[in-house]
Scaffold this active site. Structure first.
Site, short mmCIF file in Angstrom:
data_model
loop_
_atom_site.label_atom_id
_atom_site.label_comp_id
_atom_site.label_asym_id
_atom_site.label_seq_id
_atom_site.Cartn_x
_atom_site.Cartn_y
_atom_site.Cartn_z
N ASP A 1 0.87 -1.18 0.00
CA ASP A 1 0.00 0.00 0.00
C ASP A 1 0.91 1.23 0.00
O ASP A 1 1.65 1.45 0.97
CB ASP A 1 -0.88 -0.04 1.26
CG ASP A 1 -1.85 1.12 1.34
OD1 ASP A 1 -1.61 2.17 0.69
OD2 ASP A 1 -2.84 1.00 2.07
N VAL A 2 0.84 2.03 -1.06
CA VAL A 2 1.78 3.16 -1.16
C VAL A 2 1.51 4.25 -0.11
O VAL A 2 2.34 5.14 0.07
CB VAL A 2 1.79 3.78 -2.57
CG1 VAL A 2 2.30 2.79 -3.61
CG2 VAL A 2 0.44 4.36 -2.97
N TYR B 1 -9.30 15.12 -4.33
CA TYR B 1 -8.52 14.58 -5.45
C TYR B 1 -7.73 15.70 -6.15
O TYR B 1 -6.55 15.55 -6.46
CB TYR B 1 -9.47 13.89 -6.43
CG TYR B 1 -8.81 13.14 -7.55
CD1 TYR B 1 -8.17 11.92 -7.34
CD2 TYR B 1 -8.86 13.63 -8.86
CE1 TYR B 1 -7.58 11.22 -8.39
CE2 TYR B 1 -8.28 12.93 -9.92
CZ TYR B 1 -7.64 11.73 -9.68
OH TYR B 1 -7.07 11.04 -10.73
N THR C 1 -10.17 3.35 -18.13
CA THR C 1 -9.60 2.36 -17.20
C THR C 1 -10.71 1.93 -16.24
O THR C 1 -11.77 2.56 -16.18
CB THR C 1 -8.47 2.99 -16.37
OG1 THR C 1 -9.05 3.98 -15.50
CG2 THR C 1 -7.40 3.63 -17.23
N1 LIG Z 1 -8.29 6.94 -15.62
C1 LIG Z 1 -8.29 8.25 -15.69
O1 LIG Z 1 -9.11 8.86 -16.39
C2 LIG Z 1 -7.28 9.06 -14.94
C3 LIG Z 1 -7.25 10.42 -15.20
C4 LIG Z 1 -6.33 11.20 -14.53
C5 LIG Z 1 -5.47 10.61 -13.64
N2 LIG Z 1 -5.54 9.28 -13.40
C6 LIG Z 1 -4.59 8.71 -12.44
O2 LIG Z 1 -3.92 7.62 -13.04
C7 LIG Z 1 -3.52 6.71 -12.02
C8 LIG Z 1 -3.98 5.33 -12.42
O3 LIG Z 1 -5.38 5.34 -12.51
P1 LIG Z 1 -6.19 4.24 -13.34
O4 LIG Z 1 -7.29 4.96 -14.01
O5 LIG Z 1 -5.26 3.41 -14.13
O6 LIG Z 1 -6.83 3.44 -12.12
P2 LIG Z 1 -7.07 1.89 -11.85
O7 LIG Z 1 -8.01 1.84 -10.71
O8 LIG Z 1 -7.39 1.17 -13.10
O9 LIG Z 1 -5.63 1.42 -11.37
C9 LIG Z 1 -5.08 1.90 -10.18
C10 LIG Z 1 -4.23 0.81 -9.56
O10 LIG Z 1 -3.66 1.34 -8.36
C11 LIG Z 1 -3.79 0.36 -7.34
N3 LIG Z 1 -3.84 1.03 -6.05
C12 LIG Z 1 -4.84 1.78 -5.56
N4 LIG Z 1 -4.54 2.21 -4.33
C13 LIG Z 1 -3.30 1.72 -4.04
C14 LIG Z 1 -2.45 1.81 -2.93
N5 LIG Z 1 -2.80 2.49 -1.83
N6 LIG Z 1 -1.24 1.20 -2.97
C15 LIG Z 1 -0.87 0.48 -4.06
N7 LIG Z 1 -1.66 0.35 -5.15
C16 LIG Z 1 -2.86 0.96 -5.14
C17 LIG Z 1 -5.09 -0.37 -7.65
O11 LIG Z 1 -5.13 -1.63 -7.01
C18 LIG Z 1 -5.04 -0.44 -9.16
O12 LIG Z 1 -4.41 -1.61 -9.61
C19 LIG Z 1 -4.12 7.23 -10.71
O13 LIG Z 1 -3.15 7.96 -10.00
C20 LIG Z 1 -5.21 8.15 -11.19
O14 LIG Z 1 -5.49 9.16 -10.26
C21 LIG Z 1 -6.42 8.48 -14.03
#
Ligand SMILES: NC(=O)c1ccc[n+]([C@@H]2O[C@H](COP(=O)([O-])OP(=O)(O)OC[C@H]3O[C@@H](n4cnc5c(N)ncnc54)[C@H](O)[C@@H]3O)[C@@H](O)[C@H]2O)c1
Length: 261
Positions: free
Chosen positions: A64-65, A157, A192
């Site tokens: 957990d980060v 966020y 995603t």
């Molecule tokens: N999808 C979007 O539209 C979008 C847009 C802007 C930013 N982001 C950012 O991109 C990053 C990835 O998002 P995504 O859409 O791929 O999400 P996702 O939910 O598909 O993947 C996120 C991953 O992070 C892991 N995770 C969550 N909390 C964690 C923790 N405390 N410790 C370790 N692992 C953890 C989850 O298990 C998951 O595998 C995030 O930081 C998100 O804020 C996503």
């Protein structure tokens, strides 16, 4: 003129947090396809193991980060598996509940801050401690368009991602003289599981997003992966301390209403 070589990832040793899903998974897959050796780190143990098998990564590490000791253990395990760490792609993160600031549950606020802001600091410094002695390396954080402009109802966020942008600047300045670059990408809405969940919970309507996005669609995870891998590569050797929008023009658009006339 400088002799410019093709972008080279072969033999690079990388940690990808959030590698079980979404942007992290797509980035880990691209890195392995380019010949990098990758360790996936994720809270989701089964998901990380499955992703590891699917893309031929070296190992999956659970953690957990938002917990400092987990970040230290992720960096240690990855170094053991890889020999050294050249690249950290930090894509682990969570979205939020859309809620008015005056009624937002403070524990929900805190969880977003712990994972998205503190988690970025903790994993950056845990990995940097093992990268700095080698005098080279690249960290790419995954921020968001929510860190650049205000999204009403998403105060936690947005604040956490704005902090990611600022940490990226500060850490780049601290570590730049020792050969470590720190950059970030700011994705717009990307297809995603996180976004699927936000749509399901009515946090936003994709039609509204598409209407005000100049390229006229949501992003694919691979489009984030390509930007992150470029920033992690030697092709970005003079880029540090900056967050690059990968947003289909979202942040450029300032008019009222939809993009199309
Ligand atoms: N999808 C979007 O539209 C979008 C847009 C802007 C930013 N982001 C950012 O991109 C990053 C990835 O998002 P995504 O859409 O791929 O999400 P996702 O939910 O598909 O993947 C996120 C991953 O992070 C892991 N995770 C969550 N909390 C964690 C923790 N405390 N410790 C370790 N692992 C953890 C989850 O298990 C998951 O595998 C995030 O930081 C998100 O804020 C996503």
């Amino acid at each position: 003129m400088t002799n410019i070589k093709p972008m080279e990832m072969s033999g690079k040793r990388a940690i990808v947090t959030g590698g079980a899903s979404g942007i992290g998974f797509a980035t880990a897959r691209l890195l392995t396809s380019l010949g990098a050796r990758v360790v996936l780190a994720d809270l989701d143990e089964d998901g990380a193991e499955a992703a590891c098998d699917r893309i031929g990564a070296v190992a999956a590490v659970t953690g957990d980060v938002s917990i400092d000791a987990d970040c230290a253990a992720i960096a240690e395990r990855a170094e053991q598996q890889l020999g050294a760490i050249d690249i950290l792609i930090h894509a682990a993160g969570i979205g939020d509940e859309k809620a008015p600031a005056e009624t937002l549950d403070i524990l929900a606020w805190q969880r977003v801050m712990d994972v998205d802001m503190r988690g970025t600091f903790s994993i950056n410094r845990a990995c940097a401690a093992r990268m700095l002695p080698h005098g080279s390396g690249a960290i790419v954080n995954v921020s968001s368009i929510c860190g650049l402009n205000a999204f009403p109802g998403r105060s936690a966020y947005g604040a956490a991602k704005a902090a990611v942008n600022h940490l990226t600047k500060t850490l780049a300045c601290e570590w730049g003289p020792r050969g470590l670059r720190v950059t970030a990408i700011a994705p717009a809405y990307t297809r995603t599981p996180m976004v699927a969940d936000l749509i399901e919970r009515d946090v936003f309507d994709p039609a509204d997003i598409i209407a005000r996005t100049p390229v006229g669609r949501l992003a694919e995870p691979d489009e984030m992966a390509k930007a992150a891998v470029f920033l992690a590569s030697d092709w970005a050797s003079y880029i540090t301390g900056t967050t690059i929008n990968v947003d289909g023009g979202w942040a450029a658009f300032g008019a009222a209403g939809a993009v199309a006339q």
